[in-house]
Design a protein around this motif. Structure first.
Motif, PDB file in Angstrom:
ATOM      1  N   GLU A  43      14.447  54.171 -19.272  1.00  0.00           N
ATOM      2  CA  GLU A  43      14.833  53.774 -17.917  1.00  0.00           C
ATOM      3  C   GLU A  43      16.347  53.629 -17.803  1.00  0.00           C
ATOM      4  OE1 GLU A  43      14.113  52.458 -13.877  1.00  0.00           O
ATOM      5  OE2 GLU A  43      13.170  53.794 -15.306  1.00  0.00           O
ATOM      6  N   ALA A  44      16.966  52.995 -18.800  1.00  0.00           N
ATOM      7  CA  ALA A  44      18.419  52.840 -18.790  1.00  0.00           C
ATOM      8  C   ALA A  44      19.102  54.199 -18.824  1.00  0.00           C
ATOM      9  CB  ALA A  44      18.871  51.988 -19.971  1.00  0.00           C
ATOM     10  N   SER A  45      18.607  55.082 -19.651  1.00  0.00           N
ATOM     11  CA  SER A  45      19.179  56.425 -19.754  1.00  0.00           C
ATOM     12  C   SER A  45      19.081  57.162 -18.422  1.00  0.00           C
ATOM     13  CB  SER A  45      18.458  57.204 -20.853  1.00  0.00           C
ATOM     14  OG  SER A  45      19.009  58.487 -20.979  1.00  0.00           O
ATOM     15  N   ARG A  46      17.930  57.059 -17.765  1.00  0.00           N
ATOM     16  CA  ARG A  46      17.724  57.717 -16.474  1.00  0.00           C
ATOM     17  C   ARG A  46      18.676  57.151 -15.417  1.00  0.00           C
ATOM     18  NH1 ARG A  46      15.006  57.013 -11.762  1.00  0.00           N
ATOM     19  NH2 ARG A  46      14.272  54.932 -12.327  1.00  0.00           N
ATOM     20  N   LEU A  47      18.760  55.815 -15.336  1.00  0.00           N
ATOM     21  CA  LEU A  47      19.598  55.176 -14.325  1.00  0.00           C
ATOM     22  C   LEU A  47      21.085  55.405 -14.566  1.00  0.00           C
ATOM     23  CD1 LEU A  47      17.626  51.855 -13.811  1.00  0.00           C
ATOM     24  CD2 LEU A  47      17.835  53.768 -12.205  1.00  0.00           C
ATOM     25  N   LEU A  50      21.907  58.878 -13.452  1.00  0.00           N
ATOM     26  CA  LEU A  50      21.978  58.928 -11.989  1.00  0.00           C
ATOM     27  C   LEU A  50      23.256  58.269 -11.467  1.00  0.00           C
ATOM     28  CD1 LEU A  50      18.271  58.135 -11.021  1.00  0.00           C
ATOM     29  CD2 LEU A  50      19.455  60.333 -10.846  1.00  0.00           C
ATOM     30  N   ALA A  51      23.667  57.183 -12.100  1.00  0.00           N
ATOM     31  CA  ALA A  51      24.888  56.490 -11.678  1.00  0.00           C
ATOM     32  C   ALA A  51      26.126  57.343 -11.941  1.00  0.00           C
ATOM     33  CB  ALA A  51      25.009  55.142 -12.374  1.00  0.00           C
ATOM     34  N   VAL A  52      26.157  58.017 -13.079  1.00  0.00           N
ATOM     35  CA  VAL A  52      27.280  58.909 -13.386  1.00  0.00           C
ATOM     36  C   VAL A  52      27.358  60.027 -12.345  1.00  0.00           C
ATOM     37  CG1 VAL A  52      28.134  60.614 -15.049  1.00  0.00           C
ATOM     38  CG2 VAL A  52      27.368  58.381 -15.851  1.00  0.00           C
ATOM     39  N   ASP A  53      26.189  60.504 -11.894  1.00  0.00           N
ATOM     40  CA  ASP A  53      26.139  61.557 -10.879  1.00  0.00           C
ATOM     41  C   ASP A  53      26.406  61.024  -9.472  1.00  0.00           C
ATOM     42  OD1 ASP A  53      25.559  63.376 -12.857  1.00  0.00           O
ATOM     43  OD2 ASP A  53      23.396  63.365 -12.489  1.00  0.00           O
ATOM     44  N   GLY A  54      26.482  59.699  -9.326  1.00  0.00           N
ATOM     45  CA  GLY A  54      26.766  59.100  -8.031  1.00  0.00           C
ATOM     46  C   GLY A  54      25.543  58.881  -7.162  1.00  0.00           C
ATOM     47  N   ILE A  55      24.360  58.973  -7.750  1.00  0.00           N
ATOM     48  CA  ILE A  55      23.121  58.842  -6.990  1.00  0.00           C
ATOM     49  C   ILE A  55      22.583  57.418  -7.035  1.00  0.00           C
ATOM     50  CG2 ILE A  55      20.729  59.666  -6.835  1.00  0.00           C
ATOM     51  CD1 ILE A  55      21.775  62.312  -8.046  1.00  0.00           C
ATOM     52  N   CYS A  56      22.883  56.693  -8.088  1.00  0.00           N
ATOM     53  CA  CYS A  56      22.357  55.341  -8.293  1.00  0.00           C
ATOM     54  C   CYS A  56      23.512  54.337  -8.293  1.00  0.00           C
ATOM     55  CB  CYS A  56      21.613  55.298  -9.633  1.00  0.00           C
ATOM     56  SG  CYS A  56      21.027  53.678 -10.134  1.00  0.00           S
ATOM     57  N   CYS A  57      23.218  53.122  -7.892  1.00  0.00           N
ATOM     58  CA  CYS A  57      24.202  52.041  -7.919  1.00  0.00           C
ATOM     59  C   CYS A  57      24.607  51.752  -9.369  1.00  0.00           C
ATOM     60  CB  CYS A  57      23.589  50.798  -7.272  1.00  0.00           C
ATOM     61  SG  CYS A  57      24.622  49.333  -7.399  1.00  0.00           S
ATOM     62  N   GLN A  58      25.904  51.668  -9.612  1.00  0.00           N
ATOM     63  CA  GLN A  58      26.384  51.439 -10.976  1.00  0.00           C
ATOM     64  C   GLN A  58      25.935  50.099 -11.531  1.00  0.00           C
ATOM     65  OE1 GLN A  58      30.539  52.167 -11.513  1.00  0.00           O
ATOM     66  NE2 GLN A  58      30.382  54.294 -10.858  1.00  0.00           N
ATOM     67  N   ARG A  59      25.868  49.065 -10.703  1.00  0.00           N
ATOM     68  CA  ARG A  59      25.437  47.734 -11.161  1.00  0.00           C
ATOM     69  C   ARG A  59      24.006  47.796 -11.691  1.00  0.00           C
ATOM     70  NH1 ARG A  59      26.643  43.660 -13.704  1.00  0.00           N
ATOM     71  NH2 ARG A  59      28.520  43.409 -12.499  1.00  0.00           N
ATOM     72  N   ILE A  60      23.121  48.466 -10.984  1.00  0.00           N
ATOM     73  CA  ILE A  60      21.727  48.581 -11.409  1.00  0.00           C
ATOM     74  C   ILE A  60      21.641  49.309 -12.742  1.00  0.00           C
ATOM     75  CG2 ILE A  60      19.505  49.674 -10.850  1.00  0.00           C
ATOM     76  CD1 ILE A  60      20.195  49.095  -7.887  1.00  0.00           C
ATOM     77  N   ALA A  61      22.400  50.381 -12.887  1.00  0.00           N
ATOM     78  CA  ALA A  61      22.387  51.157 -14.126  1.00  0.00           C
ATOM     79  C   ALA A  61      22.946  50.343 -15.293  1.00  0.00           C
ATOM     80  CB  ALA A  61      23.187  52.442 -13.944  1.00  0.00           C
ATOM     81  N   ASP A  63      23.088  47.075 -15.584  1.00  0.00           N
ATOM     82  CA  ASP A  63      22.136  46.008 -15.903  1.00  0.00           C
ATOM     83  C   ASP A  63      20.959  46.548 -16.709  1.00  0.00           C
ATOM     84  OD1 ASP A  63      23.731  44.177 -14.630  1.00  0.00           O
ATOM     85  OD2 ASP A  63      22.498  44.070 -12.817  1.00  0.00           O
ATOM     86  N   ALA A  64      20.481  47.741 -16.376  1.00  0.00           N
ATOM     87  CA  ALA A  64      19.389  48.359 -17.138  1.00  0.00           C
ATOM     88  C   ALA A  64      19.838  48.649 -18.566  1.00  0.00           C
ATOM     89  CB  ALA A  64      18.924  49.643 -16.456  1.00  0.00           C
ATOM     90  N   PHE A  65      21.087  49.076 -18.714  1.00  0.00           N
ATOM     91  CA  PHE A  65      21.636  49.332 -20.050  1.00  0.00           C
ATOM     92  C   PHE A  65      21.677  48.052 -20.885  1.00  0.00           C
ATOM     93  CE2 PHE A  65      25.428  49.035 -22.713  1.00  0.00           C
ATOM     94  CZ  PHE A  65      25.134  50.003 -23.659  1.00  0.00           C
ATOM     95  N   THR A  66      22.220  46.979 -20.315  1.00  0.00           N
ATOM     96  CA  THR A  66      22.315  45.733 -21.080  1.00  0.00           C
ATOM     97  C   THR A  66      20.929  45.161 -21.373  1.00  0.00           C
ATOM     98  OG1 THR A  66      22.650  44.455 -19.049  1.00  0.00           O
ATOM     99  CG2 THR A  66      24.619  45.123 -20.253  1.00  0.00           C
ATOM    100  N   ARG A  67      19.994  45.327 -20.445  1.00  0.00           N
ATOM    101  CA  ARG A  67      18.624  44.855 -20.673  1.00  0.00           C
ATOM    102  C   ARG A  67      17.974  45.632 -21.834  1.00  0.00           C
ATOM    103  NH1 ARG A  67      17.619  44.527 -15.749  1.00  0.00           N
ATOM    104  NH2 ARG A  67      16.911  46.660 -15.413  1.00  0.00           N
ATOM    105  N   ALA A  68      18.181  46.950 -21.872  1.00  0.00           N
ATOM    106  CA  ALA A  68      17.626  47.775 -22.956  1.00  0.00           C
ATOM    107  C   ALA A  68      18.246  47.392 -24.294  1.00  0.00           C
ATOM    108  CB  ALA A  68      17.861  49.250 -22.659  1.00  0.00           C
TER     109      ALA A  68
END
Length: 93
Positions: A43-47, A50-61, A63-68
């Motif tokens: 999930e973190a990898s996917r988000l 998407l954030a790098v591509d500008g499709i997803c909010c960077q904060r959400i991505a 947070d998913a990274f730190t949670r993982a």
């Protein structure tokens, strides 16, 4: 100034990395993790992608990274700085 509060991760090869941006998280996800098939990692990898591509909010991505990283016990706990103590003292009644 960094985009987020920096976090330190320690990979399986015992190397550490300070991550404070989505681009840094993308790089960190390419290193050695205990389980790259874990749902949190995927999930973190996917988000992050998407954030790098500008499709997803960077904060959400981020947070998913730190949670993982926390789920896989590679997030390095850092003690709070004295500045946090001062801010806590000022904010308390």
């Amino acid at each position: 100034m960094t985009a987020f509060m920096p976090v330190t991760v320690r990979f399986c090869d015992n190397k550490t990395m300070l991550v404070s941006s989505v681009a840094g998280a993308a790089e960190a996800l390419r290193h050695q993790w205990p389980d790259k098939t874990a749902p949190g990692y995927l999930e973190a990898s996917r988000l992050v992608t998407l954030a790098v591509d500008g499709i997803c909010c960077q904060r959400i991505a981020f947070d998913a990274f730190t949670r993982a990283a926390k789920q896989q016990n590679i997030l390095v706990d850092r003690p709070k700085s004295r500045a946090h103590d001062w801010l806590d003292a000022v904010a308390s009644p």
